[in-house]
Design an enzyme around this catalytic site. Structure first.
Site, short mmCIF file in Angstrom:
data_model
loop_
_atom_site.label_atom_id
_atom_site.label_comp_id
_atom_site.label_asym_id
_atom_site.label_seq_id
_atom_site.Cartn_x
_atom_site.Cartn_y
_atom_site.Cartn_z
N SER A 138 59.38 -18.06 -24.59
CA SER A 138 60.25 -16.97 -24.13
C SER A 138 61.49 -17.46 -23.42
O SER A 138 62.36 -16.66 -23.08
CB SER A 138 59.47 -16.04 -23.18
N SER A 156 65.78 -15.89 -19.86
CA SER A 156 64.70 -15.85 -20.85
C SER A 156 65.14 -15.02 -22.05
O SER A 156 66.24 -14.47 -22.07
CB SER A 156 63.44 -15.26 -20.22
N TYR A 157 64.28 -14.93 -23.04
CA TYR A 157 64.63 -14.26 -24.30
C TYR A 157 65.10 -12.83 -24.02
O TYR A 157 64.39 -12.05 -23.37
CB TYR A 157 63.41 -14.24 -25.22
N PRO A 158 66.31 -12.46 -24.50
CA PRO A 158 66.89 -11.17 -24.10
C PRO A 158 66.48 -9.98 -24.95
O PRO A 158 66.95 -8.88 -24.72
CB PRO A 158 68.40 -11.43 -24.25
#
EC number: 5.6.2.1
Length: 780
Positions: free
Chosen positions: A153, A335-337
């Site tokens: 992530s 982190s992963y948006p």
């Protein structure tokens, strides 16, 4: 030594992941496509020494498209696109040679580890990579597992190393759900788009849109904007009246009181209440209250909320905000948006990201105090089972990121700190008054503990004047009672933030595709973005939506697309069959398409009111080769020439200017030539409107300019040619200067063609004249 090929979704991600896993000891070189790099290092995998090769793709490797003739608008009935038109996977960007690049790097490898983004699109790209690489990899022995999937992530040492230690498998069901969405959007969108584009552009000249597009998600998105426009247009303001009283609390202070009835819509009744109260000299306290209240800290941040705030507070469009967030992610700052989750898992390390911010000049004091006193567990939100909420992963400054990226990063960081802060606590006081028979009140707030509003000051409790200390039965002098006349006001146009909320509520699009759909309706000239990032529908957008409502409301309402999204999610979960969902949905929309075509006159009636017919649009420019009358040049997108006498329309190259070219005519069809110019790049070339739309040569595509050079005279275009036109052979872009005239040339003449006439040196015998000789390219 065995080889492990690892593939990420973007070149920058591949470099970051390889740097973490190799601890910086890697060698790098460019791949054959010149875009993706390959990073190599040695290590251990499955208990053995191996050579790692880390590389990437650039998003989707493949894209879905129709085969052959089904891509040609003029040759295929759009209705055939629902079932009869075969599709194929093509390279998304042929210039990158991504399939060949993957095969070169994957040849002879023993294992593959997929580091694609961990969402449905990423799973789909996993299988695109596997389709290219598996045929050239070494064959596994004894059922040995060779395909692995890394799930992560954020681009941090901890997350990447943990992902490498816990490799899984790619999810085929999630990939299938993306395949289904791609095919549905392609078939449905192309069928409706082609039909209505050809139909309306062939009738109206001032639509000002090169493509009258339809999309199963795009159209309901536009529908929300037009629905708000209709409410504004149909709104009728009403007059109402309010009583306002003012009392003195001491010599220099006064309180403004709110009327308990709020407002009345009858002036005479309002006047009656005013008469009953304005003669009173005192306001008596009926009740007092003091209550401690709390303003809750925000839920953890997901994609939709980030896009809402970016639009409403940062002035960033959803598409721009998403691109900025993705850059911050690939650089390891957040982190992963793309996530729907607003709930942190119980085992999530909240203190780790917080410690990263402990020395940041903007919020170090707040963070250090939280770490010392103990953080507050974030509120329980929604767990969608995808990625953790958007979290800052390392500290950054404005100088490091640039102003645009910094504004989004700052908000994400402040939001995260706020989620682990304490609620804002304040004291709310209220006093109820009676003036004659009418009741009034006033309220005040005093902050006890700012809590999370210290890091998010724009969320602070509004400062209000403190209320005097009093009790029931006390009286205050009335200084004024008056009646105010006001009017109800219409709603404003939807903001992007409000539209995002509606799309999420009704299940239109996903967290990743919502920005794309909003961007599409802007690019198609269906809406314009006004100040405050409000979306105002254009005339074209309004007429389209009203037309859909008139013919089939389900084409624009969110209900049917929401139902399709639920079916696609069931495919992703393995609870629905891919083929059955695809077949059923296409059958539904095919029936709707046929009904739409049969009922198009209903939408056309609305178009007639709002737009001008082609014959009444544009200005005369060049002569038609058929009737020799002037054709009208229509500058509005798509720019085109229209002959009202022949009722024919000829499209022109876009994004440039058109003017007459020396009053010369094409020797093939007698149309006057025009000169297209691009002001930005300084390019220009002459062209024949007819040849551009009906290519006379086999190797010439529709819409292409005629390329100078030796070409045979087209057998399909043997026509009377005047001596004047013949003299143009050497200058026309439509025919190369490869003919030499021998003998006299009467006017007009018609030649019959014999096999082999196009061979250099052969002669072309024509009735009534000597001969034409086909020779090598010549200026004669």
């Amino acid at each position: 030594m065995k080889t492990v090929l690892m593939v990420a979704e973007k070149p920058s991600l591949a470099q970051s992941i390889a740097k973490i896993l190799s601890r910086g000891s890697m060698s790098s070189h460019k791949g054959l496509n010149g875009t993706c790099s390959v990073h190599e290092y040695t290590g251990t995998f499955a208990g053995q020494a191996v050579r790692f090769k880390m590389t990437s793709v650039c998003g989707h490797v493949m894209t879905l498209d129709f085969l052959g003739k089904y891509n040609k608008w003029d040759k295929v009935d759009p209705a055939e696109l629902f079932s009869q038109a075969p599709t194929e996977k093509k390279e998304a960007n042929p210039k990158l040679n991504m399939v060949k690049f993957l095969q070169v790097e994957g040849r002879g490898c023993d294992y593959i580890v997929l580091w694609l983004d961990c969402d449905k699109e990423g799973e789909n790209i996993c299988f695109e990579v596997l389709d290219a690489v598996l045929p050239v990899m070494n064959q596994a022995h004894g059922g040995e597992k060779t395909v692995f999937r890394a799930r992560f992530s954020s681009i941090t040492d901890t997350d990447i190393c943990n992902a490498m230690a816990r490799l899984g498998e790619p999810d085929h069901n999630e990939a299938l759900s993306v395949d289904a969405r791609q095919e549905l959007d392609l078939r449905i969108g192309c069928a409706f788009t082609r039909f209505q584009t050809k139909y309306f552009q062939g009738k109206y000249g001032n639509l000002d849109s090169s493509l009258i597009s339809f999309g199963p998600c795009q159209t309901p998105t536009l529908g929300f904007c037009v629905e708000r426009h209709d409410k504004i247009q149909s709104f009728k303001p009403e007059t109402y009246w309010v009583l306002q009283a003012k009392v003195n609390t001491d010599k220099d202070r006064s309180l403004l009181l709110d009327w308990d009835r709020v407002r009345v819509f009858d002036r005479e009744i309002a006047q009656m209440f005013l008469n009953m109260t304005k003669l009173e000299k005192e306001a008596q306290v009926e009740a007092t209250s003091r209550k401690e209240k709390a303003k809750q800290r925000p839920l953890a941040l997901n994609t939709v909320e980030m896009l809402r705030v970016a639009s409403s507070s940062l002035g960033m469009g959803p598409q721009h905000a998403m691109q900025t967030a993705e850059r911050l992610y690939t650089q390891g700052y957040i982190s992963y948006p793309r996530t729907e989750t607003t709930h942190y898992p119980e085992n999530f390390d909240l203190k780790g990201p917080l410690r990263q911010q402990a020395n940041h000049p903007a919020w170090a004091d707040t963070v250090k105090r939280l770490l010392a006193e103990g953080i507050n567990r974030p509120r329980k939100g929604h767990d969608a089972g995808d990625h953790p909420p958007i979290t800052p992963m390392r500290s950054a400054t404005e100088a490091e990121l640039g102003s645009e990226a910094w504004r989004l990063y700052e908000y994400i960081t402040r939001h995260f700190i706020a989620t682990v802060s304490y609620d804002c606590k304040y004291l709310q006081s209220s006093i109820s008054f009676r003036i004659g028979p009418e009741h009034f009140c006033c309220t005040g707030k005093t902050v006890i503990s700012p809590g999370f509003t210290e890091i998010m000051p724009w969320q602070s409790v509004p400062l209000e004047e403190s209320l005097p200390t009093c009790q029931r039965g006390d009286t205050f002098a009335v200084s004024e009672v008056k009646m105010l006349e006001k009017q109800t006001s219409p709603p404003d146009y939807l903001t992007e933030a409000e539209l995002i909320t509606l799309m999420e509520k009704h299940g239109i699009g996903t967290d990743a595709s919502i920005p794309v759909h909003i961007n599409n309706i802007c690019q198609r000239n269906y809406v314009v973005v006004e100040s405050g990032r409000r979306l105002k529908p254009t005339n074209l957008g309004i007429v389209l939506v009203h037309g859909y409502y008139k013919i089939d409301a389900e084409l624009v309402l969110p209900t049917i697309r929401s139902a399709v999204e639920k079916q696609l999610n069931l495919i992703a979960q393995g609870k629905a069959d891919y083929r059955q969902v695809l077949g059923h949905t296409l059958d539904v929309f095919k029936r709707k398409f046929h009904y739409f075509v049969d009922s198009i006159a209903g939408m056309d009636e609305l178009m007639e009111v709002s737009f001008s017919p082609l014959a009444a649009t544009g200005k005369p420019l060049s002569r038609c080769g058929k009737c020799h009358r002037f054709m009208k040049y229509i500058q509005a997108k798509p720019s085109r020439l229209h002959c009202s006498h022949c009722d024919e329309t000829y499209t022109l190259p876009q994004n440039g200017t058109i003017k007459l070219y020396k009053e010369l005519r094409c020797p093939l069809d007698d149309f006057e030539l025009v000169l297209w110019s691009s002001g930005s790049r300084g390019k220009s070339y002459p062209l024949c409107p007819y040849c551009s739309n009906h290519p006379p040569f086999r190797d010439m595509k529709k819409g292409e300019r005629c390329i100078p050079g030796p070409r045979p005279f087209p057998p399909s275009r043997a026509a009377p040619i005047s001596p004047y036109l013949w003299s143009l052979f050497s200058v026309s872009p439509c025919l190369a200067p490869c003919w030499t005239l021998r003998g006299s040339l009467p006017q007009p003449f018609l030649c019959s063609l014999a096999p082999g006439w196009e061979t250099p040196g052969s002669t072309w015998h024509c009735s009534g004249i000597s001969q034409l000789v086909c020779c090598s390219p010549s200026k004669s």
